[in-house]
Design a protein around this motif. Structure first.
Motif, PDB file in Angstrom:
ATOM      1  N   SER A 197       1.867  10.136  -5.095  1.00  0.00           N
ATOM      2  CA  SER A 197       1.800  11.134  -5.266  1.00  0.00           C
ATOM      3  C   SER A 197       3.096  11.523  -5.983  1.00  0.00           C
ATOM      4  N   GLY A 198       3.694  11.072  -6.581  1.00  0.00           N
ATOM      5  CA  GLY A 198       4.360  10.972  -8.052  1.00  0.00           C
ATOM      6  C   GLY A 198       6.089  11.056  -7.609  1.00  0.00           C
ATOM      7  N   VAL A 199       6.247  10.194  -6.674  1.00  0.00           N
ATOM      8  CA  VAL A 199       7.274   9.818  -6.647  1.00  0.00           C
ATOM      9  C   VAL A 199       7.771   8.577  -6.808  1.00  0.00           C
ATOM     10  N   ALA A 200       9.562   8.325  -7.161  1.00  0.00           N
ATOM     11  CA  ALA A 200       9.657   7.068  -7.966  1.00  0.00           C
ATOM     12  C   ALA A 200       9.917   6.251  -7.432  1.00  0.00           C
ATOM     13  N   VAL A 201       9.875   4.726  -7.437  1.00  0.00           N
ATOM     14  CA  VAL A 201       9.738   3.523  -6.001  1.00  0.00           C
ATOM     15  C   VAL A 201      10.036   2.316  -6.753  1.00  0.00           C
ATOM     16  N   ASN A 202      11.315   1.892  -6.650  1.00  0.00           N
ATOM     17  CA  ASN A 202      11.534   0.580  -6.843  1.00  0.00           C
ATOM     18  C   ASN A 202      10.867  -0.170  -5.691  1.00  0.00           C
ATOM     19  N   ALA A 203      10.326  -1.185  -5.532  1.00  0.00           N
ATOM     20  CA  ALA A 203       9.108  -1.987  -4.725  1.00  0.00           C
ATOM     21  C   ALA A 203       9.272  -3.209  -5.625  1.00  0.00           C
ATOM     22  N   VAL A 204      10.345  -3.874  -4.393  1.00  0.00           N
ATOM     23  CA  VAL A 204      10.460  -5.453  -4.896  1.00  0.00           C
ATOM     24  C   VAL A 204       9.634  -6.160  -3.724  1.00  0.00           C
ATOM     25  N   ASP A 205       9.334  -7.413  -3.794  1.00  0.00           N
ATOM     26  CA  ASP A 205       8.885  -8.300  -2.714  1.00  0.00           C
ATOM     27  C   ASP A 205       9.671  -9.134  -3.189  1.00  0.00           C
ATOM     28  N   PHE A 206       9.733 -10.094  -1.742  1.00  0.00           N
ATOM     29  CA  PHE A 206      10.631 -11.425  -1.992  1.00  0.00           C
ATOM     30  C   PHE A 206       9.454 -12.870  -1.086  1.00  0.00           C
ATOM     31  N   GLU A 207       9.852 -13.519  -1.984  1.00  0.00           N
ATOM     32  CA  GLU A 207       9.134 -15.137  -1.840  1.00  0.00           C
ATOM     33  C   GLU A 207       9.967 -15.502  -0.841  1.00  0.00           C
ATOM     34  N   GLY A 208       8.950 -16.209   0.018  1.00  0.00           N
ATOM     35  CA  GLY A 208       9.269 -17.053   0.723  1.00  0.00           C
ATOM     36  C   GLY A 208      11.176 -16.937   2.443  1.00  0.00           C
ATOM     37  N   VAL A 209      10.594 -16.062   2.873  1.00  0.00           N
ATOM     38  CA  VAL A 209      11.697 -14.873   3.549  1.00  0.00           C
ATOM     39  C   VAL A 209      10.632 -14.775   4.632  1.00  0.00           C
ATOM     40  N   SER A 210      10.743 -13.954   5.720  1.00  0.00           N
ATOM     41  CA  SER A 210      10.342 -13.349   6.814  1.00  0.00           C
ATOM     42  C   SER A 210      10.544 -12.365   6.769  1.00  0.00           C
ATOM     43  N   HIS A 211      10.054 -11.601   7.808  1.00  0.00           N
ATOM     44  CA  HIS A 211      10.435  -9.907   8.237  1.00  0.00           C
ATOM     45  C   HIS A 211      11.656 -10.660   8.876  1.00  0.00           C
ATOM     46  N   GLU A 223       0.843  -1.263  -0.029  1.00  0.00           N
ATOM     47  CA  GLU A 223       0.037   0.176  -0.056  1.00  0.00           C
ATOM     48  C   GLU A 223       0.559   1.079   0.394  1.00  0.00           C
ATOM     49  N   LEU A 224       2.355   2.040   0.552  1.00  0.00           N
ATOM     50  CA  LEU A 224       2.977   2.428   0.823  1.00  0.00           C
ATOM     51  C   LEU A 224       3.433   2.728  -0.548  1.00  0.00           C
ATOM     52  N   ALA A 225       3.741   1.658  -1.440  1.00  0.00           N
ATOM     53  CA  ALA A 225       4.637   1.683  -2.754  1.00  0.00           C
ATOM     54  C   ALA A 225       3.074   2.146  -3.370  1.00  0.00           C
ATOM     55  N   ASP A 226       2.024   1.492  -3.466  1.00  0.00           N
ATOM     56  CA  ASP A 226       1.401   2.673  -3.860  1.00  0.00           C
ATOM     57  C   ASP A 226       0.918   3.700  -4.425  1.00  0.00           C
ATOM     58  N   LYS A 227       0.361   4.265  -2.601  1.00  0.00           N
ATOM     59  CA  LYS A 227       0.541   5.602  -2.506  1.00  0.00           C
ATOM     60  C   LYS A 227       1.616   6.440  -2.653  1.00  0.00           C
ATOM     61  N   LEU A 228       2.519   6.261  -2.906  1.00  0.00           N
ATOM     62  CA  LEU A 228       4.037   6.636  -2.869  1.00  0.00           C
ATOM     63  C   LEU A 228       4.659   6.734  -4.627  1.00  0.00           C
TER      64      LEU A 228
END
Length: 361
Positions: A307-321, A299-304
């Motif tokens: 808002s006109g902010v350049a975002v490189n958002a990447v999700d990593f599968e198979g790992v925990s916080h 959600e933060l990536a979408d809102k950024l």
């Protein structure tokens, strides 16, 4: 001692395969973890770590951490620290209400002269924040970017309630700007990074720089940041009983950090709901599959972006916080570290931006 690439981890044992199968049947989120990630989680339990939500802050601070689990596995498999040549120096900086600890990381073999600087905020839910527990993350960033990394502690709750840590985070950034040359850094090449609750601090530092007319960071790195206060998102439901971080633990952090529930409406906490995110520098944002905070990171990536902010958002599968600093054991952590380093190096003018790992969002 050797690196993980030189001494690969052994194949899954029969017991590990059975445990994972039973976990899938029982709906255990950890059963989705890659084998190397699962071994860290299992080692943490074997070291005697208890659910943090059942402990006092003092008890939680003294028990084994995920960093201890990684160190234990490294010793067992004969794996050395891949970033052990990074040099460190202990410092103190003036926080918003007194001096606090900081640690300067200098990469090995760098050329003389001013270097770029990354101001890094460790995680810990504003309650357990500790430089040692997040030492591997800061070392990895320094080693892979060729930049200095200034890791800073902030005041911890419940002794110091919100917004104490946020005030200290801004004070640390202001101090880094003022002391950049003394630290060996270039004042015009300062980035900000943070992990978990530290990711929340990092983006709030950039917002404060925008609003208080301080020199803005050239880049932000947000690693599975705490970006909202809604504990009913899809990832909170899916990962309610995940390890090492789950829904009850996030509630425990917020319960100790806040003076009252009304503070949840503060835009510094509810970034996805109430914060003005316009005018921020380019951002690298990482999320993890087995993490209650995954949905709010998306959600933060979408809102950024809106808002006109350049975002490189990447999700990593198979790992925990918490996986980012586990590069000595967890392969996806090494990929995440390289991704972060690539974007930071690009922001510093070292190389082209665009390295990709995980699943781009």
């Amino acid at each position: 001692m050797s690196t993980i690439d030189e001494v690969p981890l052994p194949e899954a044992t029969f017991g590990e395969r059975v445990t994972r199968l039973l976990g899938v049947v029982a709906g255990d989120p950890t059963a989705r973890a890659e084998l190397d990630m699962a071994r860290v989680i299992d080692e943490l339990k074997a070291l005697g770590a208890e659910p943090i939500e059942d402990l006092t802050p003092e008890e939680a601070r003294s028990q084994p951490s995920p960093a201890d689990a990684v160190s234990s596995l490294m010793a067992r498999y004969g794996i050395s620290d891949p970033d052990e040549e990074v040099r460190t120096r202990e410092l103190r900086y003036p926080g918003a209400d007194g001096e606090l600890a900081a640690r300067l990381y200098t990469p090995a073999g760098v050329a003389s002269g001013p270097l770029p600087l990354v101001v890094y905020y460790p995680g810990g839910g504003w309650v357990l924040s500790d430089l040692d527990d997040y030492d591997a993350s800061a070392r990895a960033i320094a080693s892979r970017t060729g930049a200095l990394v200034l890791a800073v502690e902030t005041r911890r709750a419940p002794e110091h309630k919100f917004p104490a840590a946020h005030d200290d985070a801004v004070a640390a950034y202001r101090w880094a700007l003022e002391k950049a040359e003394e630290l060996g850094a270039s004042p015009g090449q300062i980035a900000v990074a943070g992990e978990s609750a530290g990711g929340n601090l990092a983006i709030n530092v950039a917002i404060a720089a925008r609003d208080r007319e301080m020199t803005p960071p050239v880049h932000l790195t947000l690693i599975y940041p705490l970006a909202g206060v809604d504990l009913t998102t899809p990832s909170f439901r899916t990962n309610e009983f995940a390890r090492p971080v789950n829904k009850a633990m996030i509630g425990w952090y917020l319960g100790h950090a806040l003076l009252g529930v009304d503070q949840k409406e503060d835009p510094r906490l509810d970034l996805v709901g109430h914060a003005d995110l316009s005018g921020l520098p380019p951002i690298t944002l990482l999320t993890a599959e087995i993490d209650p905070l995954r949905s709010e990171g998306h959600e933060l990536a979408d809102k950024l972006r809106s808002s006109g902010v350049a975002v490189n958002a990447v999700d990593f599968e198979g790992v925990s916080h918490g996986f980012f600093g586990m590069g000595a054991i967890v392969r996806h952590a090494r990929s995440a570290q390289e991704l972060v380093a690539s974007d930071l190096r690009s922001a510093f003018g070292f190389e082209e931006r665009g390295a990709r790992a995980g699943r781009a969002l």
